[in-house]
Design an enzyme around this catalytic site. Sequence first.
Site, PDB file in Angstrom:
ATOM      1  CG  MET A   6       5.238  62.879  16.967  1.00 34.46           C
ATOM      2  SD  MET A   6       6.749  63.470  16.355  1.00 34.46           S
ATOM      3  CE  MET A   6       7.261  61.910  15.269  1.00 34.46           C
ATOM      4  NE  ARG A  64       9.846  38.781  34.982  1.00 30.96           N
ATOM      5  CZ  ARG A  64       9.030  39.697  35.626  1.00 30.96           C
ATOM      6  NH1 ARG A  64       8.382  40.578  34.774  1.00 30.96           N
ATOM      7  NH2 ARG A  64       8.616  39.519  36.971  1.00 30.96           N
ATOM      8  CE  LYS A 113       7.375  46.611  37.920  1.00 28.69           C
ATOM      9  NZ  LYS A 113       7.770  45.265  37.293  1.00 28.69           N
ATOM     10  CE1 TYR A 171       1.085  62.655   8.115  1.00 26.79           C
ATOM     11  CE2 TYR A 171       0.715  62.513  10.200  1.00 26.79           C
ATOM     12  CZ  TYR A 171       1.373  62.979   9.256  1.00 26.79           C
ATOM     13  OH  TYR A 171       2.249  63.799   9.705  1.00 26.79           O
TER      14      TYR A 171
END
Length: 371
Positions: A313, A139, A40, A265
């Site tokens: 990023m 779940r 998956k 940053y």
Amino acid sequence: MQQEAGRAGALLTIDLKALRANYRFLQSRLGTALCGAAVKADAYGLGAIPVSKALVAEGCRHLFVAQLEEAISLRAHIARDVAIYVMHGSPVGYEAEFIEYGCTPVLNSLQQITAWRNLAKERMIALPAIIQIDTGMARMGLSQAELRTWLNDFSITEGIDLRYVMSHLACAEDQLDPMNQMQLAAFKNLLAQLRQQYPDVKASFANSSGIFLGPEFHFDLARPGAALYGVAPVAGQESPMQSVVQLQGRIIQTREIPMGASVGYSKTWRATQPSRIATVSVGYADGWLRSLSNCGVAHIAGVEAPMVGNVSMDTITLNVSHVDPQLLYPGALVDLICPDNTVDQVAKQAGTIGYEILTSLGPRYQRHYVD
């Protein structure tokens, strides 16, 4: 291939030989039980098609995905004698597509069971399925109330070819957690009741970590995922799995900064002495988590280079003051995931788990498969 890899900001290498060795190792732990594979989420970010082909070549005949769309995409590349199971079951109204594409649903509720049974009656054929039972994870799978309804009326599953009954372990990576034994007892009790009606029904219980809990947990079919891809299956123990992935980023440029200069940053890191900083073309847009800011590491020719400043990023910055400057040319590769810094070690630095590190690996990486 080399030209494409050179254009990419980073290179993700997937070792299919190691993947296949991990599959053989897990199968050897299972004795007579079968070893399936969870592919998956695009095989945990490593590519469902090449990974599945490698596993099938190694003898795997049971592949597990989460969603129907994953199964449809995979079926085009995998022969129909290999079962593809969809763990979320069928989306409402899409049951017929399972027949068209030769996929098998894992039925998790009475609603899903009823829809699958009705399609079997409409087509006048027995339709294969797995039914999942919740044994404590809360779940997916039949709740205790739904289970009682089924046990009191087996006509609910009339027309369904029940291939397996399954459940899922919640705490298997911690071998001493009492919930493992609690879930095992609940699953065994369920099977004893079901086998009064389905004497030959098979069972699937163990995930990657469950395989290492011992033979009692193996039943007929195991469904390993993360361990196949090199993630340690048992918390606190050295991993027996081979490393499958290597991630390398490319240096864009380097610079010398004076003592007191800040990097990145928000000025989260300042140099305590004159330093050399390398900017590398990997960032949180590539799945290199921002939580690695000021705590992750890279390796260059075996020398550790700490990440300094916030992950951006598209870039990270490394303190390479102790690295040979001749190795720091633009385009040079630095190791982000490697034997010196495994998936599990990166996860620990990021405050997460290896699963998230793998499944976060982004589409901008040039993927290179070796066998």
